[in-house]
Design an enzyme around this catalytic site. Structure first.
Site, mmCIF file in Angstrom:
data_model
loop_
_atom_site.group_PDB
_atom_site.id
_atom_site.type_symbol
_atom_site.label_atom_id
_atom_site.label_comp_id
_atom_site.label_asym_id
_atom_site.label_seq_id
_atom_site.Cartn_x
_atom_site.Cartn_y
_atom_site.Cartn_z
ATOM 1 C CE LYS A 22 21.984 -54.641 -3.716
ATOM 2 N NZ LYS A 22 20.637 -54.466 -3.138
ATOM 3 C CG ASN A 23 21.271 -56.868 -0.253
ATOM 4 O OD1 ASN A 23 21.215 -55.712 -0.672
ATOM 5 N ND2 ASN A 23 20.674 -57.874 -0.852
ATOM 6 N NE ARG A 94 10.826 -51.858 -1.297
ATOM 7 C CZ ARG A 94 11.166 -52.569 -0.240
ATOM 8 N NH1 ARG A 94 12.382 -53.086 -0.175
ATOM 9 N NH2 ARG A 94 10.329 -52.754 0.760
ATOM 10 C CB CYS A 118 10.887 -52.681 -6.569
ATOM 11 S SG CYS A 118 11.105 -54.368 -6.017
ATOM 12 N NE ARG A 123 11.125 -56.242 -1.867
ATOM 13 C CZ ARG A 123 12.341 -55.885 -2.269
ATOM 14 N NH1 ARG A 123 12.497 -55.424 -3.474
ATOM 15 N NH2 ARG A 123 13.371 -55.959 -1.459
ATOM 16 N N PRO A 124 5.932 -54.961 0.949
ATOM 17 C CG PRO A 124 4.501 -56.511 1.939
ATOM 18 C CD PRO A 124 5.326 -56.287 0.710
ATOM 19 C CG ASP A 126 2.969 -56.331 6.625
ATOM 20 O OD1 ASP A 126 3.829 -56.397 5.725
ATOM 21 O OD2 ASP A 126 2.409 -57.342 7.082
ATOM 22 C CG ASP A 307 18.603 -61.629 -3.701
ATOM 23 O OD1 ASP A 307 19.146 -61.017 -2.764
ATOM 24 O OD2 ASP A 307 17.401 -61.497 -3.978
ATOM 25 N NE ARG A 399 18.658 -50.325 -7.244
ATOM 26 C CZ ARG A 399 17.449 -50.572 -6.751
ATOM 27 N NH1 ARG A 399 16.420 -50.682 -7.554
ATOM 28 N NH2 ARG A 399 17.277 -50.713 -5.446
HETATM 29 C C1 EPZ Z 1 16.110 -58.370 1.292
HETATM 30 O O1 EPZ Z 1 14.963 -57.672 0.894
HETATM 31 C C2 EPZ Z 1 17.156 -58.087 0.224
HETATM 32 N N1 EPZ Z 1 17.425 -56.657 0.181
HETATM 33 C C3 EPZ Z 1 16.644 -58.572 -1.132
HETATM 34 O O2 EPZ Z 1 17.685 -58.373 -2.075
HETATM 35 C C4 EPZ Z 1 16.348 -60.063 -1.044
HETATM 36 O O3 EPZ Z 1 15.816 -60.498 -2.267
HETATM 37 C C5 EPZ Z 1 15.342 -60.328 0.100
HETATM 38 O O4 EPZ Z 1 15.849 -59.779 1.332
HETATM 39 C C6 EPZ Z 1 15.075 -61.812 0.306
HETATM 40 O O5 EPZ Z 1 16.280 -62.457 0.587
HETATM 41 C C7 EPZ Z 1 18.227 -56.113 1.125
HETATM 42 O O6 EPZ Z 1 18.707 -56.795 2.022
HETATM 43 C C8 EPZ Z 1 18.493 -54.635 0.990
HETATM 44 P P1 EPZ Z 1 12.153 -59.633 2.852
HETATM 45 P P2 EPZ Z 1 13.731 -57.510 1.941
HETATM 46 O O7 EPZ Z 1 11.625 -58.638 3.826
HETATM 47 O O8 EPZ Z 1 14.242 -57.504 3.318
HETATM 48 C C9 EPZ Z 1 7.486 -60.213 2.599
HETATM 49 C C10 EPZ Z 1 18.627 -57.760 -4.105
HETATM 50 O O9 EPZ Z 1 18.465 -58.317 -5.188
HETATM 51 N N2 EPZ Z 1 7.403 -59.155 3.611
HETATM 52 O O10 EPZ Z 1 13.053 -60.700 3.363
HETATM 53 O O11 EPZ Z 1 12.908 -56.356 1.487
HETATM 54 C C11 EPZ Z 1 8.019 -59.703 1.258
HETATM 55 O O12 EPZ Z 1 6.973 -59.169 0.472
HETATM 56 C C12 EPZ Z 1 17.455 -57.503 -3.199
HETATM 57 O O13 EPZ Z 1 19.746 -57.426 -3.633
HETATM 58 C C13 EPZ Z 1 6.149 -58.810 4.134
HETATM 59 O O14 EPZ Z 1 5.126 -59.359 3.747
HETATM 60 O O15 EPZ Z 1 12.929 -58.839 1.701
HETATM 61 C C14 EPZ Z 1 8.611 -60.956 0.648
HETATM 62 O O16 EPZ Z 1 7.589 -61.701 0.027
HETATM 63 C C15 EPZ Z 1 16.145 -57.741 -3.909
HETATM 64 N N3 EPZ Z 1 6.085 -57.831 5.070
HETATM 65 C C16 EPZ Z 1 9.123 -61.742 1.857
HETATM 66 O O17 EPZ Z 1 8.460 -61.182 2.994
HETATM 67 C C17 EPZ Z 1 7.200 -57.186 5.552
HETATM 68 O O18 EPZ Z 1 7.069 -56.305 6.442
HETATM 69 C C18 EPZ Z 1 10.626 -61.619 2.086
HETATM 70 O O19 EPZ Z 1 10.934 -60.243 2.035
HETATM 71 C C19 EPZ Z 1 8.450 -57.548 5.018
HETATM 72 C C20 EPZ Z 1 8.521 -58.540 4.063
#
Ligand code: EPZ
Length: 432
Positions: A22-23, A94, A118, A123-124, A126, A307, A399
């Protein structure tokens, strides 16, 4: 609301097949925005998030239809009449964080609903915004929407403050059409990033280093169509490995990529499960002697995946001793704990650390799914609990897991769905 009814006690035996990731599918579908040519994606899982992504792309003016082979989809963004990611679509998944970069790269404008948080955290995005601004994008935020504009994206040197998977993917999709070279450091190394880069390369992009923490992109003026097969879902595969171990069965997980599962396989072996790599696309898991406690600390790839934390916790409830589980990626990813405790697990949470004492005898209960991977944890617990459990709000499961009840029943689980077969007729009320 769909429910699962699961009677525990059956060891899982036989072969279970993994669907496409999915991802990987989500960013690869977004990549179709970057060209007016046709993109054909194969091995796409039929899950709710993919259906939502199809709706999002169609709402922008893309032609989206099933392709020739099963689990394939054809997307053609000949024109994007309405480059807006609308809130009523984005709120269920998202997705806006993955269309922002490609929309800007293709059209120079984008209006995307802020994705919002969520169950597992704020999930920012920034870091997506910061990177796009370095590439020449002007972004304003109001009324819950991001308005982004750019005359022409230009290459930049981007160093991510934190490792972000979709941040890396979003900016990669912006960089491939930007003028000049983009150097991105501290990138996510998840296999899904490399999957996206492979599709972009097939479309004519010039990318080096995808899958490592440093990615270098030479922008090109246009990209062309491509056909691409999505990689297997490593989290679904890991979930099934835990299912085989926790039920004391003998399960072969097929259509997977063992190279993407190293941290999970090593941890299951440390916990006493017998795990053997049978070939380039299958792994066998069998019960060992008594499962023994082994702690985990979730890390970015190639560390133990966040995950898989909830699923591993279900296994840890059956391990002899004390397993300490640290969740380092998200601030609220223990929603499954209270439901596991209601089934008899012995788990204490302090901040981002859960301490699991086992083995604990689990008894069937009526439990509530709260997010995608927490749902998987409850299914795993119900597969060994004494009696018949009822899992509510299983749309969270739909999902990200394709036909999960059919796959598990096919290897001996006593599981059935009450309610509509996926896709649900109506959108879940609170599918945030
Ligand atoms: C991806 O989410 C996956 N989703 C998530 O899978 C997965 O848990 C996550 O990566 C971590 O591996 C998809 O690929 C669609 P991140 P993502 O940006 O990209 C912080 C599932 O179960 N952050 O790697 O949204 C954030 O808050 C889902 O399939 C910022 O601060 O995660 C987190 O603490 C859930 N600012 C950390 O980084 C930003 O601009 C990692 O988040 C972006 C992220």
């Amino acid at each position: 609301m769909d429910k699962f009814v699961i009677r525990g006690g059956n060891p899982l035996t036989g072969t279970i097949r993994v669907s496409g990731a999915k991802n990987s599918a989500l960013p690869c579908m977004a990549a179709a925005i970057l060209t007016e040519d046709e993109i054909i994606l194969e091995n796409i899982p039929q899950v709710w998030d993919i259906a939502t992504q199809r709706r999002l792309l169609s709402s922008m003016g893309a032609e989206v239809r099933p392709a020739d082979a099963p689990n394939s989809t054809t997307i053609r963004c000949r024109t994007l009449s309405d480059p807006v990611a609308k809130y009523e679509i984005v709120k269920t998944m998202r997705a806006s964080s993955l269309v922002l970069g490609p929309l800007i790269a293709r059209t120079g404008v984008a209006r995307v609903a802020m994705p919002g948080g969520c169950a597992i955290g704020g999930r920012p995005i920034d870091l997506h915004i910061k990177g796009l601004e370095k590439m020449g994008v002007t972004i304003t935020q109001e009324h819950g929407y991001l308005d982004a504009r750019a005359e022409r994206l230009h290459g930049a040197h981007i160093v991510f403050d934190k490792i972000t998977v979709t941040g890396t993917e979003d900016l990669l999709m912006a960089a491939v059409l930007a003028e000049g070279e983009t150097l991105m450091e501290n990138c996510a190394r998840e296999p899904e990033v490399a999957d996206l880069a492979a599709l972009l390369t097939a479309m004519g992009a010039k990318i080096e280093g995808a899958g490592t923490s440093t990615i270098r992109v030479q922008g090109v003026s246009r990209l062309h169509g491509a056909r691409y097969r999505i990689n297997p879902d490593r989290i679904e595969a890991g979930t099934f490995l835990v299912a085989g171990a926790i039920t004391g069965g003998d399960l072969t997980v097929a259509n997977c990529n063992p190279e993407h599962l190293s941290a999970v396989i090593a941890k299951l072996q440390e916990a006493g499960a017998r795990v053997d790599i049978l070939g380039p696309d299958s792994v066998r898991v069998r019960a060992g002697e008594q499962l023994r406690a082994a702690g985990i600390s979730t890390e970015e790839y190639p560390g133990f995946p966040t995950d898989m934390q909830a699923q591993y916790m279900a296994l840890a409830t059956q391990a002899e001793g004390v397993s300490v589980i640290e969740e380092n990626i998200f601030e609220n990813r223990f929603m499954h704990v209270q439901e596991l405790v209601r089934m008899g697990a012995n788990i204490k949470v302090e901040g981002r650390t859960a301490t699991v004492r086992g083995p604990a005898k689990l008894s069937a209960a009526a439990v509530m799914c709260s997010d995608l991977r927490a749902s998987a944890s409850l299914v795993l617990a119900a597969l060994i609990a004494d009696g018949e459990s009822i899992l509510d709000r299983v749309y969270h499961m739909d999902r990200g897991y394709e036909r999960i009840e059919e796959k598990l029943a096919g290897v001996g689980a006593q599981i059935r769905r009450m309610g509509n077969i996926f896709p649900p007729r109506d959108e879940p009320a609170d599918a945030a």
